[in-house]
Design a protein around this motif. Structure first.
Motif, PDB file in Angstrom:
ATOM      1  N   SER A  30       0.839  -1.198   0.000  1.00 42.53           N
ATOM      2  CA  SER A  30       0.000   0.000   0.000  1.00 42.53           C
ATOM      3  C   SER A  30       0.872   1.244   0.000  1.00 42.53           C
ATOM      4  O   SER A  30       1.404   1.620  -1.053  1.00 42.53           O
ATOM      5  N   THR A  31       1.087   1.857   1.136  1.00 43.99           N
ATOM      6  CA  THR A  31       1.713   3.184   1.150  1.00 43.99           C
ATOM      7  C   THR A  31       3.213   3.176   1.409  1.00 43.99           C
ATOM      8  O   THR A  31       3.864   4.195   1.252  1.00 43.99           O
ATOM      9  N   GLY A  32       3.765   2.031   1.823  1.00 45.14           N
ATOM     10  CA  GLY A  32       5.139   2.045   2.312  1.00 45.14           C
ATOM     11  C   GLY A  32       6.155   1.487   1.346  1.00 45.14           C
ATOM     12  O   GLY A  32       5.845   0.995   0.268  1.00 45.14           O
ATOM     13  N   GLY A  39       6.110  12.684   2.379  1.00 45.16           N
ATOM     14  CA  GLY A  39       4.738  12.581   1.908  1.00 45.16           C
ATOM     15  C   GLY A  39       3.969  11.429   2.522  1.00 45.16           C
ATOM     16  O   GLY A  39       2.735  11.385   2.424  1.00 45.16           O
ATOM     17  N   GLU A  40       4.676  10.492   3.152  1.00 38.61           N
ATOM     18  CA  GLU A  40       3.991   9.359   3.789  1.00 38.61           C
ATOM     19  C   GLU A  40       3.520   9.791   5.179  1.00 38.61           C
ATOM     20  O   GLU A  40       4.032   9.367   6.212  1.00 38.61           O
ATOM     21  N   LEU A  44      -2.196  10.185   5.303  1.00 35.82           N
ATOM     22  CA  LEU A  44      -2.175   9.410   4.070  1.00 35.82           C
ATOM     23  C   LEU A  44      -2.258   7.916   4.381  1.00 35.82           C
ATOM     24  O   LEU A  44      -2.985   7.162   3.722  1.00 35.82           O
ATOM     25  N   LYS A  45      -1.538   7.461   5.398  1.00 36.00           N
ATOM     26  CA  LYS A  45      -1.558   6.038   5.751  1.00 36.00           C
ATOM     27  C   LYS A  45      -2.929   5.616   6.256  1.00 36.00           C
ATOM     28  O   LYS A  45      -3.383   4.497   5.976  1.00 36.00           O
ATOM     29  N   ARG A  46      -3.592   6.487   7.006  1.00 30.14           N
ATOM     30  CA  ARG A  46      -4.942   6.165   7.469  1.00 30.14           C
ATOM     31  C   ARG A  46      -5.900   6.015   6.302  1.00 30.14           C
ATOM     32  O   ARG A  46      -6.801   5.176   6.314  1.00 30.14           O
TER      33      ARG A  46
END
Length: 421
Positions: A30-32, A39-40, A44-46
């Motif tokens: 996903s985001t990592g 920007g992370e 954004l992670k939620r």
């Protein structure tokens, strides 16, 4: 599960704590990445991060199942195993099978912190049903076309797989159609070869089927293998339908799930989904994905029939796994989307009992190549032996008792197996 999330269940093996490994998978998909990047943000992670929903611990192991694993410093030599459920926000990829696959089965298989990984199951939100129409015929539609109810659909595969001329094939098909078979399929090895082009095969075979139908009043279903590049699929489909054909077949892993969905968008006849190449994705219990997960995507993309291997067959797979695949195809998905399980490989009259006793259903297509075509008394006798064996299985009559009553079954047993197989 949240209607706006996809849940994937994995079998995981890792030299790291399971919680850490699960978080690594969720982040990577996903985001990592391997390090925090600008920007992370937490927000954004939620919004976009995959979430570890649950972990079920299984037994540890003393060696990695896959090569290339990098253990943490001070590793004690134990490899932890567990079932891990990870959910993904639907808005990361939308109701798109190709992009879903990138999320749930992408780079995570290459993570060095993981020594074994297998996708076991999927929970998909309703948005996928709104995007993908699913099978147009399935079990009920296929039975309706053939007017065969209350027993399995019985048929064969063209053998020899390769080498028959269109004239030889037409003679074989007409003979089998006159014998009463429900179904014949092209072998997956034979689609549109230069020695027997598809247009010639379709013309010869459909004419043979019509001649037999005029004589018997029953029209055989024939699955023409139209596997090819996407631009060929429409042309090949239209060729079959235009000649009066009533089924097309594709090798799903050759055309891809998007190719299957593309075909389903315009198909006017049942799509027979062959799973050749599947073994390379699933044979190792420590890698790949289960058919339970994969068949859901095949059904979404439009497969009306799905191969599930065969019980007591010639290919590697446990009877328990085959049984699970049969049942998975007939489990309702989004309230429908059932596909006809196709039992094949090393099948003959003697495998009817094993199939029925395990699956507890006659909603299967049971195909025998050599087990029907090589019957000592001919292919028609092979068909009759399978039909009689299935009647016996459903009625609780043993194979030996059936053979005592019907010489055609006894002859099959003498050729292919023994009582109780």
């Amino acid at each position: 599960m949240d209607s706006q999330r996809v849940a994937a269940t994995y079998w995981v093996e890792t030299p790291y704590p399971l919680e850490q490994a699960a978080e690594i998978i969720a982040g990577e998909q996903s985001t990592g990445t391997f390090t925090k990047v600008p920007g992370e943000s937490d927000a954004l992670k939620r919004e976009h991060g995959a979430v570890v929903e649950g972990i079920e611990r299984l037994e540890d192991h003393d060696a990695p199942s896959l090569p290339g694993t990098v253990a943490p410093a001070g590793h004690d030599g134990r490899y932890h195993r567990g079932r891990v459920v990870i959910s993904f926000p639907l808005h990361n990829f939308g109701p798109s099978i190709p992009n879903l696959m990138s999320a749930i089965a992408g780079n995570l298989y290459e993570l060095q912190q993981i020594s074994g990984l297998r996708l076991l199951d999927l929970q998909l939100p309703e948005a996928f049903a709104q995007r993908y129409a699913g099978p147009k015929f399935g079990i009920e539609g296929t039975r309706r076309l053939l007017q065969v109810y209350d027993r399995p659909l019985l048929g064969t595969i063209v053998k020899p797989s390769i080498g028959l001329s269109t004239e030889e094939l037409a003679v074989m098909v007409e003979k089998l159609a006159r014998a009463g078979l429900d179904f014949i399929k092209d072998d997956e090895l034979n689609a549109n070869p230069p020695y027997a082009p598809l247009d010639q095969k379709v013309a010869a075979v459909t004419a043979a089927i019509e001649r037999a139908a005029d004589a018997t009043g029953k029209k055989l279903m024939y699955a023409f293998n139209i596997t090819g590049d996407w631009d060929e699929l429409r042309r090949n489909h239209d060729l079959v339908v235009g000649a009066g054909g009533n089924c097309v077949m594709v090798s799903i892993l050759s055309v891809g799930l998007p190719g299957l969905a593309h075909l389903n968008g315009y198909s006017e006849v049942p799509i027979h989904g062959h799973r050749n190449q599947w073994g390379m994705m699933t044979r190792s219990p420590h890698l790949g994905l289960s058919f339970t997960a994969y068949q859901k995507l095949c059904r979404l993309a439009g497969a009306d029939h799905l191969h599930v291997n065969g019980l007591d067959g010639k290919f590697y797979e446990s009877n328990e796994s085959v049984t699970a695949s049969v049942k998975a195809c007939t489990e309702p998905l989004f309230g429908g989307y059932k596909a006809m399980p196709v039992v094949s490989s090393g099948q003959w009259a003697g495998t009817a009992h094993a199939t029925y006793n395990a699956a507890k259903t006659a909603d299967v297509m049971h195909l025998a190549g050599g087990g029907m075509l090589a019957h000592p008394d001919g292919a028609a006798a092979g068909f009759e032996s399978m039909k009689l064996a299935w009647e016996a299985a459903v009625d609780g009559v043993t194979l030996e008792q059936c053979a005592n009553r019907h010489p055609v079954v006894r002859r099959a047993m003498d050729k292919f197996g023994k009582a109780g197989r």
